[in-house]
Enzyme design. Structure first.
Site, PDB file in Angstrom:
ATOM      1  N   THR A 211      -0.656  -0.429   1.080  1.00  0.00           N
ATOM      2  CA  THR A 211       0.646  -0.627   2.190  1.00  0.00           C
ATOM      3  C   THR A 211       2.301   0.753   2.062  1.00  0.00           C
ATOM      4  O   THR A 211       2.247   1.623   0.805  1.00  0.00           O
ATOM      5  CB  THR A 211       1.304  -1.745   2.219  1.00  0.00           C
ATOM      6  OG1 THR A 211       0.029  -3.023   2.791  1.00  0.00           O
ATOM      7  CG2 THR A 211       2.816  -1.629   2.915  1.00  0.00           C
ATOM      8  N   ARG A 239      -7.607 -10.196  11.091  1.00  0.00           N
ATOM      9  CA  ARG A 239      -7.240 -10.677  10.174  1.00  0.00           C
ATOM     10  C   ARG A 239      -5.605  -9.242  10.480  1.00  0.00           C
ATOM     11  O   ARG A 239      -5.628  -8.325  10.338  1.00  0.00           O
ATOM     12  CB  ARG A 239      -7.837 -10.874   8.649  1.00  0.00           C
ATOM     13  CG  ARG A 239      -7.042 -10.974   7.511  1.00  0.00           C
ATOM     14  CD  ARG A 239      -6.373 -10.155   7.124  1.00  0.00           C
ATOM     15  NE  ARG A 239      -4.785 -10.156   5.714  1.00  0.00           N
ATOM     16  CZ  ARG A 239      -4.607  -9.346   5.043  1.00  0.00           C
ATOM     17  NH1 ARG A 239      -4.027  -8.214   5.537  1.00  0.00           N
ATOM     18  NH2 ARG A 239      -4.010  -9.651   4.239  1.00  0.00           N
ATOM     19  N   VAL A 240      -4.890 -10.883  10.319  1.00  0.00           N
ATOM     20  CA  VAL A 240      -3.385  -9.776   9.676  1.00  0.00           C
ATOM     21  C   VAL A 240      -2.676 -10.331   8.879  1.00  0.00           C
ATOM     22  O   VAL A 240      -2.517 -11.770   8.542  1.00  0.00           O
ATOM     23  CB  VAL A 240      -2.443 -10.489  11.664  1.00  0.00           C
ATOM     24  CG1 VAL A 240      -0.989  -9.506  11.470  1.00  0.00           C
ATOM     25  CG2 VAL A 240      -3.234  -9.675  12.583  1.00  0.00           C
ATOM     26  N   GLY A 241      -2.121  -8.737   8.358  1.00  0.00           N
ATOM     27  CA  GLY A 241      -1.424  -9.809   7.149  1.00  0.00           C
ATOM     28  C   GLY A 241       0.192  -9.645   7.025  1.00  0.00           C
ATOM     29  O   GLY A 241       0.238  -9.934   8.472  1.00  0.00           O
ATOM     30  N   ASP A 242       0.804  -9.602   6.047  1.00  0.00           N
ATOM     31  CA  ASP A 242       2.308  -9.719   6.200  1.00  0.00           C
ATOM     32  C   ASP A 242       3.524  -8.552   6.707  1.00  0.00           C
ATOM     33  O   ASP A 242       4.400  -8.408   7.021  1.00  0.00           O
ATOM     34  CB  ASP A 242       2.993  -9.779   5.121  1.00  0.00           C
ATOM     35  CG  ASP A 242       2.211  -9.398   4.175  1.00  0.00           C
ATOM     36  OD1 ASP A 242       1.329  -8.301   3.840  1.00  0.00           O
ATOM     37  OD2 ASP A 242       3.240  -7.998   3.598  1.00  0.00           O
ATOM     38  N   THR A 262       4.418  -4.925  -0.573  1.00  0.00           N
ATOM     39  CA  THR A 262       3.062  -5.030  -0.869  1.00  0.00           C
ATOM     40  C   THR A 262       2.807  -5.465  -1.572  1.00  0.00           C
ATOM     41  O   THR A 262       3.408  -6.452  -2.514  1.00  0.00           O
ATOM     42  CB  THR A 262       2.703  -3.492  -1.290  1.00  0.00           C
ATOM     43  OG1 THR A 262       1.330  -3.043  -0.837  1.00  0.00           O
ATOM     44  CG2 THR A 262       3.837  -3.089  -2.672  1.00  0.00           C
ATOM     45  N   GLY A 263       1.357  -6.028  -1.470  1.00  0.00           N
ATOM     46  CA  GLY A 263       0.598  -7.076  -1.993  1.00  0.00           C
ATOM     47  C   GLY A 263      -0.054  -7.906  -1.160  1.00  0.00           C
ATOM     48  O   GLY A 263      -0.289  -7.424  -0.102  1.00  0.00           O
ATOM     49  N   GLY A 265      -1.595 -10.024   1.323  1.00  0.00           N
ATOM     50  CA  GLY A 265      -0.556 -10.366   2.641  1.00  0.00           C
ATOM     51  C   GLY A 265      -0.485 -12.125   2.527  1.00  0.00           C
ATOM     52  O   GLY A 265       0.673 -13.063   3.213  1.00  0.00           O
TER      53      GLY A 265
HETATM   54  N1  ASP Z   1       0.462  -6.712   2.291  1.00  0.00           N
HETATM   55  C1  ASP Z   1      -0.989  -6.031   3.326  1.00  0.00           C
HETATM   56  C2  ASP Z   1      -1.745  -6.596   3.126  1.00  0.00           C
HETATM   57  O1  ASP Z   1      -2.013  -7.826   3.114  1.00  0.00           O
HETATM   58  C3  ASP Z   1      -1.686  -4.966   1.950  1.00  0.00           C
HETATM   59  C4  ASP Z   1      -1.275  -3.596   0.921  1.00  0.00           C
HETATM   60  O2  ASP Z   1       0.689  -4.349   0.769  1.00  0.00           O
HETATM   61  O3  ASP Z   1      -1.657  -2.780   1.038  1.00  0.00           O
HETATM   62  O4  ASP Z   1      -2.212  -6.602   4.835  1.00  0.00           O
END
Ligand code: ASP
Length: 345
Positions: A211, A239-242, A262-263, A265
């Protein structure tokens, strides 16, 4: 008359000084994702390519701030560079879903008025961060998803591309590997006594969270934050992340800080990471670094959430904690001093 002018000057002086102060404090911080990024799995060419792309993004944002642009403009400019680069998991180069598609999420927030915009699951918008900004500025809503978000972006005149634009061979191979390993891992997990959860196995290839994000402080003293992503390799069922969730992956408030995360989610959503950092500053009086460390290095670690954040306050203080092996990150300050880092040390 003279007295009135003198009085007006005295009243204005602190504000004038303030404005000058912020001119000297313009700052831009970026990340290009966290995860298992170590010297041993990096080549000198790859390292150079990442360093160059991060510097290019920093300079694009800095150029905007330097000529008096707003933190929002700077964030958009910096994130465009990373969205357009195949190196990062955002825009071109985004990871693939289980169905072999690229579904993009992005959000943006303005610290001076807590305005925010976000899009999720878009497949044809070249620069999702701009779509998020349009949602914030040109609609009465905060979040739009899928087809509706795409239709809105089109109407707003944003660049629309064929979904094939986002394809990169590297990400396609990563999907193939993730799908293969998922099967292997699931078979393995059936006999696994560690209690590893299904969703951890599904995201096995997502150990690199590519991200991108940016936080900035402009010469008017306004903070802003933005985040853009393709999510996680092999994600399923829309699916939707953070990243597009205000308060989780992105948050900005002039009273406290601007944050982009980033991480993994799911953990970042449950921990409301961006807002929690801000709340620790607001309610407990924590410094930016202390608040960011508390959330990323303590709470997230205890809960098993891998990743990191970039954070910036109105004084120009920067925090970039991460609990993974590495995080692509960098900052540029008012005098043009720039630093780009990848590994833990
Ligand atoms: N945080 C993002 C997600 O979970 C992934 C990422 O940080 O690369 O969608």
């Amino acid at each position: 008359m003279k007295k009135i002018a003198l009085f007006a000057c005295l009243v204005c002086l602190p504000f004038m000084l303030n404005a000058q102060d912020y001119k000297n404090k313009i700052t831009l911080v970026i990340h290009g994702g966290a995860g298992t990024i170590t010297r041993s799995n990096m080549t000198p060419e790859k390292e150079r390519a990442y360093n160059d792309a991060l510097k290019q993004a920093l300079q694009a944002g800095y150029a905007v701030l330097k000529k008096g642009g707003t933190s929002l403009d700077a964030i958009e400019a910096a994130i465009h560079v990373m969205e357009d680069s195949p190196l990062f998991n955002a825009g071109k180069g985004a990871v693939f879903t289980h169905d072999g598609k690229n579904e993009l999420d992005a959000s943006i927030m303005e610290g001076k008025n807590l305005m925010a915009g976000s899009v999720a699951g878009v497949t044809v918008v070249k620069n999702p961060i701009s779509a998020a900004r349009k949602v914030m500025e040109k609609s009465e809503h905060v979040m739009m998803v899928g087809k509706g978000a795409e239709e809105f972006a089109k109407k707003q005149g944003l660049e629309i591309v064929d979904p094939s634009y986002f394809y990169t061979e590297a990400r396609w191979k990563a999907l193939e590997k993730a799908m293969k390993e998922e099967k292997v891992e699931l078979d393995h997990s059936a006999k696994d006594t560690t209690g590893a959860l299904m969703h951890d196995l599904i995201f096995i290839e997502g150990k690199k969270y590519g991200t991108v994000g940016c936080v900035a402080l402009d010469q008017y003293g306004n903070l802003a934050a933005g985040t853009s992503t393709g999510g996680m390799t092999n994600k399923k069922y829309g699916r939707v992340g953070d990243a597009p969730i205000i308060g989780a992956g992105t948050y900005a408030n002039n009273a406290t800080c601007a944050v982009s995360a980033t991480g993994h989610g799911e953990y970042f959503i449950r921990s409301v990471v961006g807002y929690d950092i801000s709340a620790l500053m607001e309610y407990k009086g924590y410094s930016l670094q202390k608040a960011a460390d508390e959330v990323v290095m303590k709470k997230l670690v205890q809960r098993g959430g891998e990743g990191g954040v970039i954070a910036l306050d109105r004084k120009g203080n920067i925090a970039m904690p991460f609990n993974s092996e590495g995080m692509y990150r960098g900052f540029i300050k008012a005098d043009g001093t720039m630093e780009v880092r990848i590994y833990k040390n």
